[in-house]
Design a protein around this motif. Sequence first.
Motif, short mmCIF file in Angstrom:
data_model
loop_
_atom_site.label_atom_id
_atom_site.label_comp_id
_atom_site.label_asym_id
_atom_site.label_seq_id
_atom_site.Cartn_x
_atom_site.Cartn_y
_atom_site.Cartn_z
N ASN B 50 33.06 46.22 42.15
CA ASN B 50 34.28 46.71 42.78
C ASN B 50 34.94 47.82 41.96
OD1 ASN B 50 35.38 45.17 40.74
ND2 ASN B 50 36.94 44.22 42.04
N MET B 52 35.88 48.11 38.97
CA MET B 52 36.96 47.82 38.03
C MET B 52 36.65 48.41 36.66
SD MET B 52 39.47 46.46 39.53
CE MET B 52 40.56 45.56 38.43
N LEU B 55 38.63 51.40 35.01
CA LEU B 55 39.82 51.29 34.18
C LEU B 55 39.53 51.49 32.70
CD1 LEU B 55 41.49 48.20 35.85
CD2 LEU B 55 42.19 50.57 36.02
N SER B 79 40.28 52.15 47.54
CA SER B 79 41.11 51.19 48.26
C SER B 79 40.28 50.48 49.32
CB SER B 79 42.29 51.93 48.89
OG SER B 79 43.09 51.03 49.56
N ARG B 82 37.73 48.11 47.64
CA ARG B 82 38.32 46.88 47.13
C ARG B 82 38.89 45.99 48.22
NH1 ARG B 82 40.82 50.15 42.08
NH2 ARG B 82 38.88 50.25 40.85
N LYS B 83 39.00 46.55 49.41
CA LYS B 83 39.40 45.68 50.52
C LYS B 83 38.18 44.87 50.95
CE LYS B 83 41.57 45.87 55.09
NZ LYS B 83 40.65 44.93 55.75
N MET B 87 38.24 40.31 44.16
CA MET B 87 37.92 39.75 42.85
C MET B 87 38.91 38.70 42.40
SD MET B 87 37.28 41.73 39.26
CE MET B 87 35.52 41.73 39.13
N TYR B 105 50.55 40.33 49.69
CA TYR B 105 50.49 41.60 48.96
C TYR B 105 49.33 42.48 49.43
CZ TYR B 105 50.48 45.01 45.21
OH TYR B 105 50.51 46.19 44.52
N GLY B 106 48.14 41.88 49.51
CA GLY B 106 46.96 42.63 49.92
C GLY B 106 47.12 43.24 51.30
N ARG B 108 49.74 43.81 53.03
CA ARG B 108 50.81 44.82 53.06
C ARG B 108 50.32 46.12 52.48
NH1 ARG B 108 55.33 40.83 51.32
NH2 ARG B 108 56.33 40.40 53.31
N THR B 109 49.54 46.04 51.41
CA THR B 109 48.99 47.24 50.79
C THR B 109 48.15 48.03 51.77
OG1 THR B 109 48.91 46.19 48.63
CG2 THR B 109 47.51 48.10 48.94
N HIS B 110 47.47 47.30 52.68
CA HIS B 110 46.62 47.99 53.63
C HIS B 110 47.30 48.28 54.95
CE1 HIS B 110 43.19 47.85 50.96
NE2 HIS B 110 43.55 46.63 50.65
N ARG B 158 44.85 34.79 47.89
CA ARG B 158 45.34 36.16 47.87
C ARG B 158 44.21 37.16 48.13
NH1 ARG B 158 48.20 37.84 42.37
NH2 ARG B 158 46.06 37.80 41.64
N SER B 159 43.07 36.89 47.48
CA SER B 159 41.92 37.78 47.69
C SER B 159 41.37 37.65 49.10
CB SER B 159 40.80 37.47 46.69
OG SER B 159 41.23 37.73 45.39
N VAL B 162 42.87 39.71 52.53
CA VAL B 162 42.48 41.02 53.04
C VAL B 162 41.15 40.96 53.80
CG1 VAL B 162 43.70 42.30 51.26
CG2 VAL B 162 41.35 41.70 50.90
#
Lengths: 267, 249
Positions: B50, B52, B55, B79, B82-83, B87, B105-106, B108-110, B158-159, B162
């Motif tokens: 994904n 990561m 970073l 984005s 990662r949708k 992870m 959160y997820g 909403r981000t999308h 949470r993961s 999405v």
Amino acid sequence: MIPIRKKLWIGFLYLLVILAVLLVIGVLGLIFFDIISKGIQGVNRVFIVNTIPILWNTLQLIFFTFLFSVPIALMAVLYLVEYAKAEWFVKLVRFASGILAGVPSIIYGLVGMGLFVRMFGLGLSLYAGALTVGLLILPMLIRAFEDAIRAVPSTYKSAALSLGASQLRALFTVVLPSARTSLLSAIMLALGRVVGETAALILTLGTANALIRSIWDSGRTLSLNMFVLAKESISLTEAYASAMVLLLMVFLINMIANLLTGDGRHG
Amino acid sequence: MADIVATNFNLFYGDFQALKDINMTLKERQLTAFIGPSGCGKSTFLRSINRMNDLIENVKITGSLIMGDLNIIETNKLSVLRKRVGMVFQKPNPFSMSIYNNVAYGPRTHGIRQRAVLDELVEKSLRSAALWDELKDNLHKSALSLSGGQQQRLCIARSLAVEPDVLLLDEPTSALDPVSTAKIEELLEEIKTEHTIVMVTHNMQQAARISDRVAFFLSGELIEMGDTYQIFSQPQKEKTSDYITGRFG
């Protein structure tokens, strides 16, 4: 068994420590007592009527100072922590910030006078004063904000990114909110500095005995009022009364800051 | 959904080569476990899926990593990647917000804003994580007030909110007690029919219990990969059997 000599030595050190604590508390208590006992005498109707516009001036100064400096400090820190690639640049900013934090406020006053009052033509005004004091607290805010943001575990940001958030979104929706109590208490401490600031404001805000109605006006804040009263020996009692109000204000601000840092670790 | 295919995949941290010529296929709708000693590259490879690793500075990648029509290494649309690829981290890391807002959160981000849609997603995800009944009356409590096991299940919920195709888990139960671990393993077994799951684990009994396929890493190389039963009962390579029987690692 511990030998007598060692016991005496430990006892002596213990005594020194206690004396040191008593000294600190004693001095603090003395200052408080002196100011409050003399200040209380000056509190009468006239004083209160005079002090209200001064308090309002102080509040306006606080508002504009933070309006200028907080966003700048925040953006600067976000850039330093999240985006800056060049290590030397970050170190340079931190170094400069550290030095600026130690520069005496009168120098900020002089710079403010030359730059804002004269060169930019703002005159002796709330505008010039707020900009100057904003500059003054900027290094302090930057250092505290950086600590606050670095203290947020990197896993928070990772989690936000792994859900598809962009870097910027992750910073504003997750990292900053979780640093909110540290950020707030940094602001509270800077507030204490602003409220007590005198030297930088004499040359930029001016000391007119007036209520500030717009950003172009000049007028006294609490600390400036104290300064003028004491210097011109108009009324030492009134100066003390102003000092008492100022002291109580700073005390209150620090208490709030302590409450925030103490409890603010959970959500 | 599609298989994830790695071809001649290499990864360097500066001069150090962390992954050497990895060739593997992660089959869709299966649970693949990555096993191997510390520092062997399994987490590094997981994080590559994904992106990561972006970073970390000075990371260089060669080879290809493709999921159906999505070129994981080359894509700019992180984005979107990662949708589709979620992870879950080793230590539970719920945001310091309410339980509801964590799960929401997820989405909403999308771009999902309508309350009704979010409510539904939150319920569905919490049910998948076996948390709905426990928490449905307390959705506005802070997520930090939950126990470690609940927090990790919340992170999984949470993961899942999405609706990803793939779920990556980096030692998800290593910080948890046995009861929470069991609950999470049960959860994973249930959702693996709907998702492709890749899990790094140090716990070989866990790998044997819930995975369909196992990949054994050592010093940055993929030593062996195959069906779980085969790997644990008849490993082809000596190093694999040494690791599994505990001779090192």
